[in-house]
Scaffold this motif. Structure first.
Motif, short mmCIF file in Angstrom:
data_model
loop_
_atom_site.label_atom_id
_atom_site.label_comp_id
_atom_site.label_asym_id
_atom_site.label_seq_id
_atom_site.Cartn_x
_atom_site.Cartn_y
_atom_site.Cartn_z
N LEU A 181 9.69 0.80 4.55
CA LEU A 181 8.26 0.74 4.26
C LEU A 181 7.65 -0.52 4.87
O LEU A 181 8.33 -1.54 5.01
N GLY A 182 6.38 -0.43 5.21
CA GLY A 182 5.68 -1.60 5.70
C GLY A 182 5.44 -1.60 7.20
O GLY A 182 5.81 -0.67 7.92
N VAL A 183 4.80 -2.68 7.65
CA VAL A 183 4.51 -2.86 9.07
C VAL A 183 5.81 -3.02 9.84
O VAL A 183 6.75 -3.67 9.38
N LYS A 184 5.89 -2.42 11.01
CA LYS A 184 7.14 -2.33 11.76
C LYS A 184 7.83 -3.68 11.95
O LYS A 184 9.03 -3.81 11.72
N ILE A 230 0.84 -1.20 0.00
CA ILE A 230 0.00 0.00 0.00
C ILE A 230 0.87 1.25 0.00
O ILE A 230 0.59 2.23 -0.70
N ALA A 231 1.96 1.21 0.78
CA ALA A 231 2.88 2.36 0.84
C ALA A 231 3.49 2.63 -0.54
O ALA A 231 3.60 3.78 -0.97
N ASP A 281 8.18 -2.80 -9.25
CA ASP A 281 7.52 -2.90 -10.56
C ASP A 281 6.37 -3.90 -10.52
O ASP A 281 5.30 -3.66 -11.11
N ASP A 282 6.57 -5.01 -9.83
CA ASP A 282 5.55 -6.05 -9.74
C ASP A 282 4.33 -5.56 -8.96
O ASP A 282 3.19 -5.74 -9.39
N THR A 283 4.57 -4.93 -7.83
CA THR A 283 3.48 -4.43 -6.98
C THR A 283 2.63 -3.40 -7.72
O THR A 283 1.39 -3.47 -7.71
#
Length: 389
Positions: A197-200, A173-174, A216-218
């Motif tokens: 980035l992401g959950v801690k 999402i980030a 690129d994939d995301t």
């Protein structure tokens, strides 16, 4: 299993890896990092991690940015000259346990999008002279780091600062939020690679090569969720672009989404790479074409989202002798994006479209079409349709 290098044709090539110079000694230096970080993948999860910087000050962004290389149409020699000015000051650590003092500077450089003055002390000497080999890799000088400090404050975009400090949002999402805020793709890759980035609890260093593909994939998979509900295009469309001896042809077919990339090298025989996917999500890594596959797919999905249509797409990459040194996936992403900025050539049949593509290739198009999964699927569907009718 050995793999053929796309650049020199050797099996398990070791030429396109790190080169460390051997003459003039440098153990302390300062300069403006472009800014650039790099996380290796060798010996994962205990990887080499570091910061790249030249020994000069000022705006050095062009030393690191594939977006700027393409925008300014830099030649390979110019890119190599820029890259040879950079020293990769690195340390080795676990992906979860980067040394605190180094981590602070490393993170700031990963977060900024502007060149930043930095001072380095190295444990061992490194050679700052240009290596004469025209096939020198993108990172040519490495040395273990003793300490590093910033000589000025970094400039960080608000959206970057917000998402780095939001430890509850998932990395996927980030990535999408940064992209929507027009954060440059190469900067998003830096943030993911730095583990920002992401959950801690899930944050960790990500090898740069993996971060490029993941970004690129995301982004492209997110776009495909919408694209698969769009109407199909009504005619055959052809786009093309070329940069540094990488010639691309994109053939869009008026059918439900599917995607295939075929790469053929003109530099040596047997240099063929191919990966594909149907309308269903790809489950395995594209280990033949590798990172370029996802860069090509991102460029395609950006275009399809823009016109709000779906299509089947065959990508042909002709790697010509002019591409004598690897310049990274970033230039292939930008070349692919550039193809879709031009008006398409439009055709009423696939035969006409392929004939048009042939005029720009330096080899028989059958070298591609005879290997194509996508075209074979279309031929089978055409035969079935004729049989049923």
């Amino acid at each position: 299993m050995s793999k053929t290098c796309k650049y020199c044709g050797e099996s398990d090539c070791k030429k396109h890896s790190f080169f460390v110079g051997q003459t003039k000694k440098v153990t302390e230096f300062s300069g403006s990092s472009p800014p650039e970080i790099f996380v290796g993948r060798w010996n994962y999860p205990n990887v080499y991690t570091g910061i790249l910087s030249p020994t000069e000050y000022g705006n050095t962004e062009i030393m690191s940015s594939p977006e700027l290389w393409h925008r300014n149409q830099l030649a390979i020699d110019n890119i190599i000259q820029h890259r040879n000015k950079l020293i990769y000051a690195r340390t080795q650590s676990n992906i979860k346990k980067l040394e605190p003092k180094f981590k602070s500077v490393f993170n700031e450089i990963a977060m900024t999008h502007k060149s930043v003055a930095t001072e380095f002390k190295l444990k061992k000497a490194v050679n700052p002279e240009r290596h004469p080999d025209s096939r020198v890799p993108l990172i040519s000088k490495a040395a273990p780091i003793e300490s590093v400090s910033l000589q000025e404050n970094t400039k960080i975009q608000k959206k970057v600062d917000y998402l780095v400090n939001d430890t509850d949002v998932k990395s996927a999402i980030a990535i999408q939020e940064l992209y929507k805020s027009n954060i440059q793709t190469s900067n998003i890759i830096k943030l993911l690679s730095a583990g920002l980035l992401g959950v801690k609890r899930n944050r960790k260093l990500v090898p740069t090569r993996w971060a490029i593909t993941a970004t690129d994939d995301t982004l492209s998979k997110n776009k495909l969720e919408k694209i698969k509900f769009f109407q199909e295009i009504s005619e055959y469309l052809v786009f093309n672009a070329e940069y540094l001896g990488n010639h691309y042809e994109f053939l869009l077919i008026p059918e439900p989404y599917s995607f295939e990339v075929i790469e053929i090298s003109l530099k040596f025989s047997g240099g063929v790479w191919r990966d594909y996917e149907s309308i269903f999500k790809r489950k395995k890594y594209a280990d033949s074409v590798t990172g370029a596959y996802y860069a090509n797919r991102l460029a395609l999905t950006e275009y399809l989202e823009k016109i709000q249509k779906q299509a089947s797409c065959l990508v042909l990459r002709e790697i010509r002798p002019e591409y004598y040194a690897p310049c990274g996936v970033g230039i292939l992403r930008e070349a692919s994006r550039a193809a879709f900025t031009q008006p398409p050539r439009k055709f009423s049949s696939i035969k006409e479209a392929l004939s048009d593509i042939q005029t720009r290739l330096k080899q028989p198009i059958e070298n591609y079409t005879n290997k194509s999964w996508l075209l074979n699927q279309q031929r089978q569907q055409t035969k079935l349709s004729r049989f049923l009718n």
